[in-house]
Design an enzyme around this catalytic site. Structure first.
Site, PDB file in Angstrom:
ATOM      1  CG  HIS A 276      -2.133  -0.471   1.062  1.00  0.00           C
ATOM      2  ND1 HIS A 276      -3.201  -0.252   0.088  1.00  0.00           N
ATOM      3  CD2 HIS A 276      -2.766  -1.798   1.725  1.00  0.00           C
ATOM      4  CE1 HIS A 276      -4.210  -0.811  -0.004  1.00  0.00           C
ATOM      5  NE2 HIS A 276      -4.114  -1.927   1.049  1.00  0.00           N
ATOM      6  CD  GLU A 341      -5.984  -0.593   8.788  1.00  0.00           C
ATOM      7  OE1 GLU A 341      -4.903  -0.570   8.589  1.00  0.00           O
ATOM      8  OE2 GLU A 341      -6.952   0.008   7.743  1.00  0.00           O
ATOM      9  CG  HIS A 342      -6.390  -4.816   8.019  1.00  0.00           C
ATOM     10  ND1 HIS A 342      -5.513  -3.851   7.706  1.00  0.00           N
ATOM     11  CD2 HIS A 342      -7.528  -4.763   7.697  1.00  0.00           C
ATOM     12  CE1 HIS A 342      -6.400  -3.142   6.970  1.00  0.00           C
ATOM     13  NE2 HIS A 342      -7.516  -3.777   6.738  1.00  0.00           N
ATOM     14  CG  HIS A 434     -31.688  24.379  35.301  1.00  0.00           C
ATOM     15  ND1 HIS A 434     -31.049  25.687  34.893  1.00  0.00           N
ATOM     16  CD2 HIS A 434     -31.079  23.515  34.309  1.00  0.00           C
ATOM     17  CE1 HIS A 434     -30.405  25.363  33.881  1.00  0.00           C
ATOM     18  NE2 HIS A 434     -30.526  24.015  33.665  1.00  0.00           N
TER      19      HIS A 434
END
Lengths: 443, 443
Positions: A276, A341-342, A434
């Protein structure tokens, strides 16, 4: 030329320090890129289409084309007929492969939509108060697709299909066409994925157009998809005006192998990550030293066949590692530290080890589950958390294109009990309006 | 002194422009704060405990205390006995209110966990391939709690309880104690919420300690909770090393009323948002001009009773609006444009209008559902998307403390069909190692 790949041994006293050094990766911050991206965004915000047109003509060198530069952003839009033509023009086997991948990705994400709470929920309390959560899709999403060599049709599918499945009404894709050159496979993928509109613009100017909108490009609610440093920087800057996905780091694979998988398979799996990018990271953990040597031999035998061998060699030399571990349990511990990641678990009965993994983007179980199958067509998304972010983030999914709204319908009876609790706490925090707002509803 | 609150009419030709101007809010970017935060983070990363100690002694003025500055970060930790003592020391009615709120918040988030896909899923294809998704909690989470006046025990509950319900093993809370002053209600809330460790540190130095870890403070996987500009800036910078929640803008309420709710109730609801902050925004939409005038009268009658009237007056004058709309349908359209953090639908049969709302952080349905009930004890989270980010983001929830991993277990038969598809596409993308990795598994 043999690859010198780093060898680590988990029994070494300083193994943890060596592992940390191996994993260390700092995304460089470039002040010049920061400044350029900020300036382009500001200009697009101020001048809209005119700015987008100027930057596109300039950065994508459109003036140098025979027909000259574009004279309107409308000219930069690619209509549906052209997308369909790109699809029709593919070789039949490639078209079938793309369609098969799209169908499988859609099927997985439809299942994910069913299972991830998309229906919302509500429940009624004894006093009639109803509480719940409504889930709705985003209205309009932008998908950034890089131009040139890193243009991956599979990424178009992986980004667009979950958005479609979520119910997003309109998907706007941007993809730069440097020198006016279009990538037909990317356009075909857009057609298959059901992208609604495509503009051939890129860079920070495309991010700005999607975030702020121009006369021609409609503003989106979220921008997803990878890009270069300018794009990443622009996405960070527009976050808040629109949603963005994770800024991805270099891709990584961690393989845990018991030593019984064909070493050529494992070598090629490590290559598939390494090819890659020179910064990509491929690591193998195995309790069998002899097996690690066999994988190394495979690496050195197979590398010369690979067209992208220079990238692979640099990646494996600088960032790869073969790690000897004590046993498979320790391999799982180290995997949790790395939060890859993998993660391939290339063993018999891989589920027993997968059960021990807490942090991974995607797990590939068994000897036949090569990461490449997941990258293209297994069905789950290939956009995954990198650089240890799997500790706290998830694959891109249908849930990234949905958002939730809390639903609170307090009955008159409920307002009596809840009002007293709220008022007590509001006074404790010094927020008297409130408290009074709750008390006014008391009988 | 009467409040001059802006009046808009949706029938005006330039209504959309007026509305845009009303909503416009740009978080200021201060280069000096950016630089200071970056420098503190770098110092904490480099020097760890020593840096945290120096900044804490300096910024929280601990040296000026009778006992002098702290000499170790360990001294800045508050142990469980002290948290339990803070809880035991509360007035019984306040303790009960806090416990009731915590129980209801836990109940809602447990329901959310059940409904948001926490069990993951898997399915088996005809060829034996198994695909799915595993859901796991984050290991360790940091919660930032502001010190001083803006210290809200309710925020401790709203941040810590979803993390606990998600299954986070360890929650580390940081809360600065300027001049060494502790907020007992905040510590009591930490005890009730089940916070594991508390350090009295704050600012960018606390964010750095949580993100990088020091000898004393363990590194976390995600940091949530609001803070000042330095904290927000530091959180943005450590994003990627750890996860972060949204960076919150000023709080907002949008009320849609049919004109039949007691105008005092609506006025007080607008006050309850305005009292937070001079930048807070309160807007009322109603199709009945006479009713808008009655709410305005209520505002001017009730304002003098409010201890925080100066903040309320500034907020309503600068950022509030009473908007006349054509009808309830148009009110819903405008609400979708605004994508408010809090949306009150104060009508009969409010569900019919809620069904038309696509973008809101939380919806409060019916005349009894004042926002204040949701802020403290209805059960849903009060950490909500602000500044129109409800278009793409969600309330803080159990899902923010979980992450997903894809599971891919391809059978031998599956590898034959998927391998051919993957190889075809990989060759198309020029990634030959991907293709070969798939092809090696073909028989």
């Amino acid at each position: 030329m043999a690859i010198t790949i780093r060898k680590l041994d988990s029994a070494d006293a300083d193994f943890r320090a060596q592992l940390s050094a191996l994993l260390a990766f700092e995304a460089s911050e470039d002040a010049a890129i920061e400044q350029a991206a900020a300036q382009i965004l500001a200009d697009v915000k101020a001048r809209g289409d005119a700015a987008v047109l100027d930057y596109t003509n300039q950065f994508d060198r459109l003036q140098q084309r025979p027909q000259g530069g574009a004279t309107s952003v409308a000219q930069l839009e690619i209509g549906q007929p052209e997308l369909q033509a790109a699809l029709a023009g593919l070789a039949p086997e490639r078209r079938l492969a793309l369609q098969t991948a799209a169908d499988r990705v859609r099927l997985y994400h439809e299942r994910q939509k069913l299972e991830c709470g998309s229906a919302g929920f509500s429940y009624t309390e004894p006093d009639g108060t109803v509480l719940g959560q409504k889930v709705t899709p985003l209205d309009r999403v932008g998908i950034y697709v890089p131009g040139g060599k890193a243009a991956y049709p599979s990424s178009v599918l992986m980004n667009a299909i979950p958005a479609k499945v979520a119910g997003v009404q309109e998907i706007i894709m941007v993809v730069p066409t440097p020198d006016g050159v279009r990538n037909e496979l990317v356009l075909a993928a857009a057609a298959i994925a059901g992208v609604d509109r495509v503009f051939t613009i890129g860079g920070a100017q495309a991010v700005g157009a999607l975030a702020y909108g121009t006369a021609t490009v409609p503003p989106v609610d979220k921008i997803v998809g990878p890009g270069n440093a300018y794009v990443a920087c622009a996405k960070r800057r527009v976050f808040g005006t629109v949603g963005i996905d994770m800024i991805a780091g270099p891709s990584e694979i961690l393989v845990i192998c018991d030593g019984s998988t064909d070493p050529d398979w494992i070598a090629m799996d490590l290559f598939s990550q390494a090819e890659h990018d020179e910064l990509a990271q491929s690591i193998l953990l195995c309790p069998d030293a002899a097996y690690l040597a066999r994988v190394e031999a495979s690496i050195n035998r197979l590398i010369e066949q690979m067209p992208r061998r220079d990238v692979i060699r640099t990646s494996l030399t600088n960032r790869g590692a073969l790690v000897l571990v004590r046993d498979m349990d320790q391999a799982c511990e180290i995997a949790n530290l790395i939060a890859p990641e993998h993660l391939e678990i290339s063993t018999d009965n891989p589920q027993q080890w997968a059960d021990k993994i807490r942090h991974a983007g995607a797990m590939f179980l068994g000897r036949f589950s090569s990461e490449a199958l997941g990258d293209y067509c297994a069905g789950p998304n290939h956009v995954l958390p990198t650089s240890r972010t799997a500790r706290f983030s998830s694959p891109l999914g249908v849930y990234d294109f949905q958002k939730r709204s809390s639903m609170i319908h307090v009955s008159q009876a409920g307002a009596q009990t809840l009002g007293r609790v709220a008022a007590e706490l509001a006074y404790g925090e010094g927020l008297q309006a409130h408290a009074r707002s709750a008390e006014l509803r008391l009988k």
